[in-house]
Scaffold this motif. Structure first.
Motif, PDB file in Angstrom:
ATOM      1  N   TYR A  92       0.797  -1.213   0.257  1.00 53.06           N
ATOM      2  CA  TYR A  92      -0.028  -0.043  -0.099  1.00 53.06           C
ATOM      3  C   TYR A  92       0.944   1.257  -0.068  1.00 53.06           C
ATOM      4  O   TYR A  92       1.593   1.565   0.899  1.00 53.06           O
ATOM      5  CB  TYR A  92      -0.874   0.002   1.361  1.00 53.06           C
ATOM      6  CG  TYR A  92      -1.980  -1.141   1.371  1.00 53.06           C
ATOM      7  CD1 TYR A  92      -2.007  -2.079   0.390  1.00 53.06           C
ATOM      8  CD2 TYR A  92      -2.783  -1.352   2.549  1.00 53.06           C
ATOM      9  CE1 TYR A  92      -3.120  -2.974   0.329  1.00 53.06           C
ATOM     10  CE2 TYR A  92      -3.569  -2.388   2.598  1.00 53.06           C
ATOM     11  CZ  TYR A  92      -3.837  -3.070   1.483  1.00 53.06           C
ATOM     12  OH  TYR A  92      -4.692  -4.183   1.483  1.00 53.06           O
TER      13      TYR A  92
ATOM     14  N   SER B 205      -6.774   0.581  -6.974  1.00 50.60           N
ATOM     15  CA  SER B 205      -6.171  -0.906  -6.725  1.00 50.60           C
ATOM     16  C   SER B 205      -6.144  -1.345  -8.147  1.00 50.60           C
ATOM     17  O   SER B 205      -7.205  -1.620  -8.807  1.00 50.60           O
ATOM     18  CB  SER B 205      -6.853  -1.899  -5.950  1.00 50.60           C
ATOM     19  OG  SER B 205      -6.263  -3.145  -5.819  1.00 50.60           O
TER      20      SER B 205
ATOM     21  N   ASP C  44      -8.270  -2.855  -2.079  1.00 52.15           N
ATOM     22  CA  ASP C  44      -7.358  -4.011  -2.373  1.00 52.15           C
ATOM     23  C   ASP C  44      -8.359  -5.227  -2.170  1.00 52.15           C
ATOM     24  O   ASP C  44      -8.631  -6.040  -2.952  1.00 52.15           O
ATOM     25  CB  ASP C  44      -6.409  -4.123  -1.370  1.00 52.15           C
ATOM     26  CG  ASP C  44      -5.792  -5.450  -1.483  1.00 52.15           C
ATOM     27  OD1 ASP C  44      -5.799  -6.195  -2.641  1.00 52.15           O
ATOM     28  OD2 ASP C  44      -5.115  -5.843  -0.681  1.00 52.15           O
TER      29      ASP C  44
ATOM     30  N   THR D  49      -1.969  -1.448  -3.976  1.00 52.49           N
ATOM     31  CA  THR D  49      -2.897  -0.180  -3.873  1.00 52.49           C
ATOM     32  C   THR D  49      -2.290   0.842  -3.569  1.00 52.49           C
ATOM     33  O   THR D  49      -1.401   1.081  -2.909  1.00 52.49           O
ATOM     34  CB  THR D  49      -4.212  -0.504  -2.946  1.00 52.49           C
ATOM     35  OG1 THR D  49      -4.575  -1.866  -2.924  1.00 52.49           O
ATOM     36  CG2 THR D  49      -5.334   0.358  -3.009  1.00 52.49           C
TER      37      THR D  49
END
Length: 880
Positions: A290, A334, A459, A340
């Motif tokens: 992330y 994402s 995600d 993401t």
């Protein structure tokens, strides 16, 4: 139904301990009792779905029965050590399920259960005592029942069938035959069969003891004489004490969501993998890759990746749950599972890092968001569609909404992202409330924290879309329903919500004053009829006036006193004028506060219109629901409801147009049942309610009164809802016998409807689900439940869902077709209320739009009967 379940904790634990042998963890901890107890508790929660539940345990101290009879339960062996060690674990499991535990010194669980059952009998529709102790059968009545985990539910008939006597005679039977498990002596030489025969003959122990000489068998007669004192003592011992001095708040018994973290910790420690899987409880998943983007180079790198992608998921973080008022704070994207990006654009707090300008980010993302060639996934993607539209972006290429996919697979489940993720992946995600906490605005939340949350949302939505939900949709044969109805409907509803509807605010202000005066007049009438002034909104004060002062019959009680709910007041209106006035006062108060006073506050300051939200994932039948404001709850065909509808108006130069399916449920019933008489009635354009009245009451059309037609109408629609004779009798205020005769006559005249109902129920029993004509499913496992109440509920749903579901699908398909063909310069589709659509139409285009709407709504499907739409136009919604 309000149902309270009271579980005999020790009884269930003993049964679990002896039913399962040799179960232990890898470290050697015995778990057979706690495993069996947990599975039985889960089975109870899953199959019975109690609204209220408590577990009761015996006292560790001697009870009042031991004082009366020291040998009471003396023969019982001490609890095995292996079981004793598991009792704290059982308590932990119950606590983790957020179920209260009760016990009291000097009393057995039976007495506490009996006390609670009798205490809350009037507040509940049903009380189920979960126990294997036959002593408890003495308390069984119309509301109180016993659930024996192996044998099912005992009601009055069940007890009579099993023991040959009514529940209140069980103690007399046990006083004679005794109870070896509790060391209750009874009468020596008298077994259960003999005891039942004696009580059937003499009626009670006391009458038997007064007439011992009339006992035919000499040996039995002599034994009763010899052991009569033991019989009297036994009756005292087996009689449940229903007056235990225990103080309990019923509300803590209300079934709540279990403590996931605590339950996971306990079950993981006990290595109950099967139960963990059943509950979807696993360890929290570590986050993927992330990334938070705060500079142009990183953002350009993301844009380059977007040029090569065929699909992505987006999740907006905004300032409001109302999309019409929401401002974007950040955007999560994402591109593939576990990867993401979060782009913050409007976080405002002390020390917040610099962020890319919102306008720049949206301008750069716009080509990708508006591309039809790139598939978009989302959770409640209609929200994103509206928010982006208000920011100048038309979201296109919408492929899958996880919320809608989850709903179609199981319409009665929860469909927020946290629940979907837990259900399919067993991962516990933080909620929006967890992230925002006490902050006044989401923009004040730390970028790292909100970014992690938003990335996780996008995600999981991406993974659910690609790997999980779409395969499940195909597996359940829901592809056509999903791709051709529910997903295309998103854009239709989003447009309707954005358009909103105009409100006549000056009219509402006048109406508020008028309703206020009517309330004042009603209040004076009520005081006059009551003979005193009192707080009309206080159930306690109203109860005093109705039942103590005016001496009206008490039909229902609550824990705080007399029930004064709508059902009770309707019944009391047969005795006095006051209850009707109270009902009118309540309705007017609700309408004034919910609509007349509230609507003006809900007008959007930018559009100057009211924008309701349409929900696709609430009603299990597939019907759309409306919220903020709920425009589907304004009373139809009542003077007050119509006065409120008059506040909804078109823009200058336009009119409002209503198109309403005529008797669509009955037409669908005729189609699915293939009933010739019903089909012919619709083909010949007969008044179906008058026709049914003729079939039920006999005679010719001119002899059918308005009251007879109304009764026939209730029967017609009641049949589609699976209404019972009892329900019909209450609706028409006739006896159940008369209602039953009406239903029998209906089925006699429409035999194929009866065949359809019987066939549908049998098919649902086999398949476990029922479906609409377009394949919308509702799973009904309760249809095979041993509990009659749950079973009959499932019967009604099985009858109704195909009709309601088909009606829901029909109007959705019509809305999609109208949306495609409608020229927005001439008309806009604004509202959907059950089977009605409301449009705002240019005055010079009414005829053209009427033709288009009727063509779409009436021609969208071919049934065995004609589909008919009633169309009306006017200067406000009340006129049409």
């Amino acid at each position: 139904m309000k149902r309270l379940f009271l579980v005999d904790g020790h009884g269930l634990a003993y049964r679990a301990f002896f039913a399962i042998k040799g179960l232990s963890t890898s470290t050697g901890i015995s778990t057979n009792a706690v495993y069996g107890f947990t599975t039985m508790l889960l089975k109870l929660l899953k199959e019975e779905m109690p609204e209220y539940l408590a577990v009761v345990f015996d006292s560790k101290t001697p009870t009042f029965r031991h004082k009366k009879y020291p040998d009471y339960k003396a023969q019982r062996e001490k609890m095995p050590d292996e079981m004793q060690k598991q009792m704290p674990l059982i308590m932990d499991v119950i606590t983790a399920f957020n179920i209260p535990i009760f016990s009291k010194d000097e009393y057995e669980a039976d007495d506490i259960i009996g006390t609670l059952a009798k205490r809350y009998e009037d507040e509940m529709d049903e009380i189920i005592m979960v126990t294997g102790d036959k002593d408890m059968l003495q308390l069984v009545n119309d509301k109180i029942k016993v659930l024996e985990t192996k044998k099912g539910i005992y009601d009055i008939d069940g007890v009579k069938e099993k023991f040959g006597v009514l529940p209140n005679k069980i103690i007399d039977v046990l006083s004679l035959c005794g109870d070896t498990s509790d060391n209750v002596p009874g009468v020596k030489g008298v077994g259960e069969k003999t005891a039942i025969t004696l009580i059937q003959e003499f009626g009670s122990l006391e009458n038997l003891l007064h007439n011992i000489d009339k006992v035919s068998k000499e040996k039995t007669r002599e034994n009763i004489k010899t052991y009569s004192k033991d019989a009297i003592l036994s009756k005292e011992l087996v009689t449940i004490d229903t007056q235990v001095p225990i103080s309990i708040d019923l509300e803590i018994c209300k079934v709540k969501e279990y403590d996931k973290d605590k339950l996971f910790e306990i079950l993981d420690k006990l290595e109950f993998k099967k139960i963990l899987k059943e509950l979807g409880l696993y360890k929290k998943e570590t986050s993927g890759d992330y990334r938070i983007i705060t500079d142009k180079d990183e953002f350009q790198s993301l844009l380059n990746s977007l040029k090569d992608t065929h699909s992505f998921t987006t999740d907006l973080q905004t300032t409001s749950i109302n999309p019409m008022n929401a401002q974007i704070v950040g955007i999560a994207i994402s591109l593939k599972p576990h990867s993401t990006y979060y782009i913050p654009v409007a976080h405002e707090y002390l020390g917040a890092p610099s962020q890319l300008k919102k306008e720049y980010v949206l301008d750069e993302l716009k080509p990708f968001l508006e591309s039809k060639d790139i598939k978009k996934f989302g959770q409640n993607i209609k929200y994103e569609l509206i928010v982006l539209a208000n920011h100048g972006i038309r979201l296109k290429g919408i492929e899958l909404d996880t919320m809608i996919a989850s709903y179609l697979i199981n319409p009665t489940a929860k469909h927020n992202l946290e629940d979907i993720v837990l259900n399919y992946y067993g991962v516990t995600k933080p909620s929006y409330k967890d992230i925002v906490g006490k902050e006044e605005s989401i923009s004040a939340v730390n970028i790292q924290q909100l970014g992690e949350y938003a990335c996780s949302n996008a995600d999981f939505t991406h993974r659910l879309s690609c790997d999980t939900l779409m395969p499940k949709i195909r597996e359940e044969n829901l592809t056509a329903l999903f791709e051709e109805i529910e997903m295309p409907l998103i854009e239709v509803l989003a447009q309707m919500e954005c358009d909103g509807i105009k409100i006549d605010i000056p009219y509402l202000k006048k109406l508020s004053l008028e309703f206020g005066q009517k309330l004042s007049d009603l209040k004076e009438d009520i005081y006059k009829l009551a003979g005193e002034e009192f707080n009309i909104n206080s159930p306690k004060q109203l109860g005093f006036v109705l039942f103590e002062k005016l001496k009206m019959p008490v039909t229902k009680k609550t824990k705080t006193g007399f029930s004064t709910n709508e059902e009770v007041l309707k019944e009391l209106s047969n005795y006095h004028e006051l209850p009707d006035k109270i009902l009118a006062y309540r309705e007017l108060t609700k309408l004034k506060s919910t609509y007349v006073d509230a609507l003006a506050q809900l007008v959007n300051p930018v559009t100057h219109r009211v924008h309701t939200s349409y929900n696709q994932t609430i009603a299990a039948t597939g019907r759309l629901t409306s919220s903020d404001p709920n425009l589907q709850n304004i009373p139809i065909r009542t003077e007050l409801g119509n006065r409120i509808r008059e506040a909804f108006i078109p823009e200058e130069g336009y009119v409002l147009l209503s198109s309403d399916y005529s008797q669509i449920e009955l037409r669908i019933l005729a189609h699915v049942a293939k009933d010739e008489r019903l089909i012919n009635a619709f083909i010949n354009n007969e008044d179906i309610h008058t026709q049914t009245a003729i079939e039920i009451f006999g005679g010719s059309p001119e002899l059918i009164t308005s009251e007879m037609r109304r009764a026939a109408k209730v029967v017609n629609f009641g049949i589609t809802y699976g209404m019972s004779a009892y329900g019909l009798s209450k609706e028409l205020k006739i006896t159940p016998k008369q209602a039953n005769e009406m239903i029998d006559k209906y089925f006699e005249k429409y035999p194929q409807v009866k065949d359809y109902i019987d066939r549908t129920i049998e098919e649902t029993k086999l398949k476990g689900y029922v479906a609409s004509l377009w394949g919308r499913k509702r799973h009904l496992p309760e249809i095979n439940s041993k509990d009659r109440t749950l079973r009959e509920f499932a019967y009604r749903q099985a009858i109704n869902m195909p009709i309601q579901g088909t009606a829901a699908d029909l109007i959705k398909i019509a809305m999609i077709e109208i949306h495609k063909r409608l020229d927005r310069k001439k008309a806009k589709m604004l509202l959907q209320v059950h089977d009605e659509l409301v449009f705002e139409v240019k005055e010079n285009s009414v005829d053209e739009i009427v033709e288009l709407v009727k063509d779409c709504m009436e021609g969208i499907a071919k049934f065995l009967v004609p589909i008919k739409v009633d169309v009306h136009s006017g200067k406000n919604w009340g006129e049409i």
